[in-house]
Design an enzyme around this catalytic site. Structure first.
Site, PDB file in Angstrom:
ATOM      1  N   GLY A  15       0.726  -1.146  -0.039  1.00  0.00           N
ATOM      2  CA  GLY A  15      -0.217  -0.193  -0.017  1.00  0.00           C
ATOM      3  C   GLY A  15       0.771   1.287  -0.083  1.00  0.00           C
ATOM      4  O   GLY A  15       1.807   1.290   0.691  1.00  0.00           O
ATOM      5  N   ARG A  76       0.984  -5.078  -5.061  1.00  0.00           N
ATOM      6  CA  ARG A  76       1.026  -6.240  -4.281  1.00  0.00           C
ATOM      7  C   ARG A  76       1.087  -7.525  -5.168  1.00  0.00           C
ATOM      8  O   ARG A  76       0.414  -7.638  -5.975  1.00  0.00           O
ATOM      9  CB  ARG A  76      -0.123  -6.560  -3.372  1.00  0.00           C
ATOM     10  CG  ARG A  76      -0.311  -5.625  -2.257  1.00  0.00           C
ATOM     11  CD  ARG A  76      -1.325  -5.768  -1.163  1.00  0.00           C
ATOM     12  NE  ARG A  76      -1.204  -4.791  -0.112  1.00  0.00           N
ATOM     13  CZ  ARG A  76      -2.155  -3.760   0.097  1.00  0.00           C
ATOM     14  NH1 ARG A  76      -3.136  -3.492  -0.836  1.00  0.00           N
ATOM     15  NH2 ARG A  76      -2.057  -3.049   0.880  1.00  0.00           N
ATOM     16  N   ASP A 107       5.312  -4.822   6.222  1.00  0.00           N
ATOM     17  CA  ASP A 107       5.827  -5.861   6.441  1.00  0.00           C
ATOM     18  C   ASP A 107       5.914  -7.129   5.445  1.00  0.00           C
ATOM     19  O   ASP A 107       6.811  -7.989   5.450  1.00  0.00           O
ATOM     20  CB  ASP A 107       5.326  -6.424   7.854  1.00  0.00           C
ATOM     21  CG  ASP A 107       3.662  -6.389   7.953  1.00  0.00           C
ATOM     22  OD1 ASP A 107       3.282  -6.276   6.545  1.00  0.00           O
ATOM     23  OD2 ASP A 107       3.088  -6.748   8.892  1.00  0.00           O
ATOM     24  N   THR A 130       3.973   3.146   5.192  1.00  0.00           N
ATOM     25  CA  THR A 130       2.622   2.715   5.346  1.00  0.00           C
ATOM     26  C   THR A 130       1.874   3.558   6.294  1.00  0.00           C
ATOM     27  O   THR A 130       2.597   4.079   7.232  1.00  0.00           O
ATOM     28  CB  THR A 130       2.628   1.228   6.130  1.00  0.00           C
ATOM     29  OG1 THR A 130       1.478   0.984   6.544  1.00  0.00           O
ATOM     30  CG2 THR A 130       3.423   0.964   7.350  1.00  0.00           C
ATOM     31  N   ASP A 132      -0.181   2.872   8.584  1.00  0.00           N
ATOM     32  CA  ASP A 132      -0.627   2.367   9.314  1.00  0.00           C
ATOM     33  C   ASP A 132       0.117   2.348  10.760  1.00  0.00           C
ATOM     34  O   ASP A 132      -0.383   2.045  11.843  1.00  0.00           O
ATOM     35  CB  ASP A 132      -1.064   0.777   9.182  1.00  0.00           C
ATOM     36  CG  ASP A 132      -2.204   0.428   8.405  1.00  0.00           C
ATOM     37  OD1 ASP A 132      -3.091   1.525   8.303  1.00  0.00           O
ATOM     38  OD2 ASP A 132      -2.300  -0.522   7.622  1.00  0.00           O
ATOM     39  N   ASP A 134       2.568   0.397  11.728  1.00  0.00           N
ATOM     40  CA  ASP A 134       2.304  -1.044  12.579  1.00  0.00           C
ATOM     41  C   ASP A 134       3.739  -1.748  12.386  1.00  0.00           C
ATOM     42  O   ASP A 134       3.628  -2.942  12.199  1.00  0.00           O
ATOM     43  CB  ASP A 134       1.241  -1.827  11.852  1.00  0.00           C
ATOM     44  CG  ASP A 134       1.106  -2.053  10.560  1.00  0.00           C
ATOM     45  OD1 ASP A 134       2.048  -1.275   9.825  1.00  0.00           O
ATOM     46  OD2 ASP A 134       0.442  -2.871   9.836  1.00  0.00           O
ATOM     47  N   ARG A 176      -6.537  -1.977   9.533  1.00  0.00           N
ATOM     48  CA  ARG A 176      -7.216  -3.180   9.356  1.00  0.00           C
ATOM     49  C   ARG A 176      -6.647  -4.185  10.706  1.00  0.00           C
ATOM     50  O   ARG A 176      -7.523  -4.671  11.362  1.00  0.00           O
ATOM     51  CB  ARG A 176      -6.535  -4.099   8.259  1.00  0.00           C
ATOM     52  CG  ARG A 176      -7.441  -4.744   7.484  1.00  0.00           C
ATOM     53  CD  ARG A 176      -6.744  -5.439   6.244  1.00  0.00           C
ATOM     54  NE  ARG A 176      -5.464  -5.000   5.867  1.00  0.00           N
ATOM     55  CZ  ARG A 176      -5.105  -4.996   4.609  1.00  0.00           C
ATOM     56  NH1 ARG A 176      -5.652  -5.278   3.884  1.00  0.00           N
ATOM     57  NH2 ARG A 176      -3.748  -4.585   4.600  1.00  0.00           N
TER      58      ARG A 176
HETATM   59  O1  F6P Z   1      -1.932   1.072   3.934  1.00  0.00           O
HETATM   60  C1  F6P Z   1      -2.478   0.345   4.886  1.00  0.00           C
HETATM   61  C2  F6P Z   1      -3.865   0.081   4.484  1.00  0.00           C
HETATM   62  O2  F6P Z   1      -4.555   1.332   4.344  1.00  0.00           O
HETATM   63  C3  F6P Z   1      -4.723  -0.502   5.762  1.00  0.00           C
HETATM   64  O3  F6P Z   1      -5.157   0.222   6.941  1.00  0.00           O
HETATM   65  C4  F6P Z   1      -6.028  -0.991   4.780  1.00  0.00           C
HETATM   66  O4  F6P Z   1      -6.650  -2.117   5.441  1.00  0.00           O
HETATM   67  C5  F6P Z   1      -5.393  -1.333   3.321  1.00  0.00           C
HETATM   68  O5  F6P Z   1      -4.224  -0.682   3.125  1.00  0.00           O
HETATM   69  C6  F6P Z   1      -6.299  -1.278   2.373  1.00  0.00           C
HETATM   70  O6  F6P Z   1      -5.250  -1.149   1.090  1.00  0.00           O
HETATM   71  P1  F6P Z   1      -5.861  -1.821  -0.197  1.00  0.00           P
HETATM   72  O7  F6P Z   1      -7.134  -1.208  -0.577  1.00  0.00           O
HETATM   73  O8  F6P Z   1      -4.682  -1.036  -1.077  1.00  0.00           O
HETATM   74  O9  F6P Z   1      -5.796  -3.295  -0.254  1.00  0.00           O
END
Ligand code: F6P
Length: 328
Positions: A15, A76, A107, A130, A132, A134, A176
């Site tokens: 992301g 991804r 990660d 990121t 997040d 995290d 998430r």
């Molecule tokens: O970048 C992290 C994050 O924003 C999470 O909080 C979220 O759940 C996820 O990515 C959603 O990403 P995508 O829509 O790109 O799968």
């Protein structure tokens, strides 16, 4: 500095987050400063497998420090999960004469990097990008600060309309698995309640809190909900639940979504990205590998990637207490 590494690749993966461009700029310019070649790897590991490379020089990264997203694109990549995919990537890197790479991501991207290193003894360095926040081994990931400011700005606007109409708003924010955005933005925006994945405070407590706030004279309220919260209800179900149990509330929902991932990076994220990029290249040139650059107590640090992906970031209990006190 004399090093075996003469050409460094840089990619963004997973992301995206604001500040990634500033980190790319920093990696490219540090390479130029150290007189080693730098190559852009487009679309994350997918572009590595496909050999989607382009030479970069100091001028290739003009005017990107202030831009959200990533000029290298991100993806991804399922193919990189297979040994066959990674072998293709290795062959592409070798053919292009790339001796090491810096991966800016989360990660999942780091796991790919150390697996790749274990198989091909290829030097890798990570920069945590990121929203997040995290990743273990750094107090801040790139983009977290910007995302917080984006969320607080959005909630300030929601507060205006909530207050005009005496409404309760459930605002869903990203996260998430972790509640760092929810908790920090919640305190910063003065939320009534903050629901996060790390603590299930229960629906009863939510109702109690909302009843108390009505009784204390509040006419409007904001409840922030991290997308991975553990109440077992999403924001729309929470709205129905509250309307059913406390009918005096006029409830609305706002899901902030991917706008949290975009936008101009804050100064904090730009400075952090610049510092991290320098450290990543310097560490590779010193022969280091399998490390993630981080910031801890305002010092730039290096942590084994294996530790960074194993460890868990902890929610700040003091912030939960502060939030509770503020909602008296
Ligand atoms: O970048 C992290 C994050 O924003 C999470 O909080 C979220 O759940 C996820 O990515 C959603 O990403 P995508 O829509 O790109 O799968």
């Amino acid at each position: 500095m004399s090093s075996k590494i003469k050409k460094i690749g840089v990619l963004t993966s997973g992301g995206d987050s604001p500040g990634m461009n500033a980190a790319i700029r920093s990696v490219v310019r540090t390479c130029a400063y150290m007189e080693v070649d730098c190559v852009a790897i487009y679309r994350g590991y997918q572009g590595m497998i496909e050999g989607h490379f382009e030479p970069m020089n100091a001028r290739s990264v003009n005017n990107i420090i202030n831009k959200g997203g990533t000029i290298l694109k991100s993806a991804r990549c399922d193919d990189f999960r297979s040994k066959e995919g990674r072998k293709k990537a290795y062959d592409q890197l070798r053919a292009a004469g790339i001796d090491a790479f810096v991966v800016i991501g989360g990660d999942g991207s780091f796991t790919g990097a150390i697996t790749f290193n274990a198989e091909f003894n290829f030097p890798v360095m990570g920069i945590p990008g990121t929203i997040d926040n995290d990743i273990f081994g750094t107090n801040y990931t790139l983009g977290f600060d910007t995302a917080l400011n984006t969320v607080v700005d959005a909630i300030d606007k929601i507060r205006d309309t909530a207050s005009s109409h005496n409404r309760l708003f459930f605002v869903e924010v990203m996260g998430r698995d972790v509640g760092h955005i929810a908790l920090n933005a919640g305190v910063g925006a003065g939320a009534e309640e903050i629901l996060i994945p790390e603590e299930n405070l229960g629906l009863e407590r939510l109702l109690e809190s909302l009843k108390r706030s009505k009784a204390s004279g509040k006419s409007s309220s904001i409840v922030i909900v991290a997308e991975g919260d553990k109440t077992g209800k999403n924001v729309f179900e929470l709205k129905e639940y509250v309307e059913k149990h406390i009918p005096i509330y006029d409830v609305r929902v706002s899901v902030l979504g991917h706008m949290q991932r975009g936008g101009t990076p804050t100064c904090f994220d730009r400075v952090l990205a610049s510092r991290m990029g320098v450290k990543a290249v310097e560490a590779l040139l010193k022969g280091k590998t399998n490390l993630m650059v981080g910031i801890q107590n305002n010092k730039i640090t290096l942590t084994e990637i294996s530790e960074a992906i194993k460890g868990h970031t902890k929610i700040d209990k003091e912030l939960i207490r502060v939030s509770d006190i503020m909602t008296v």
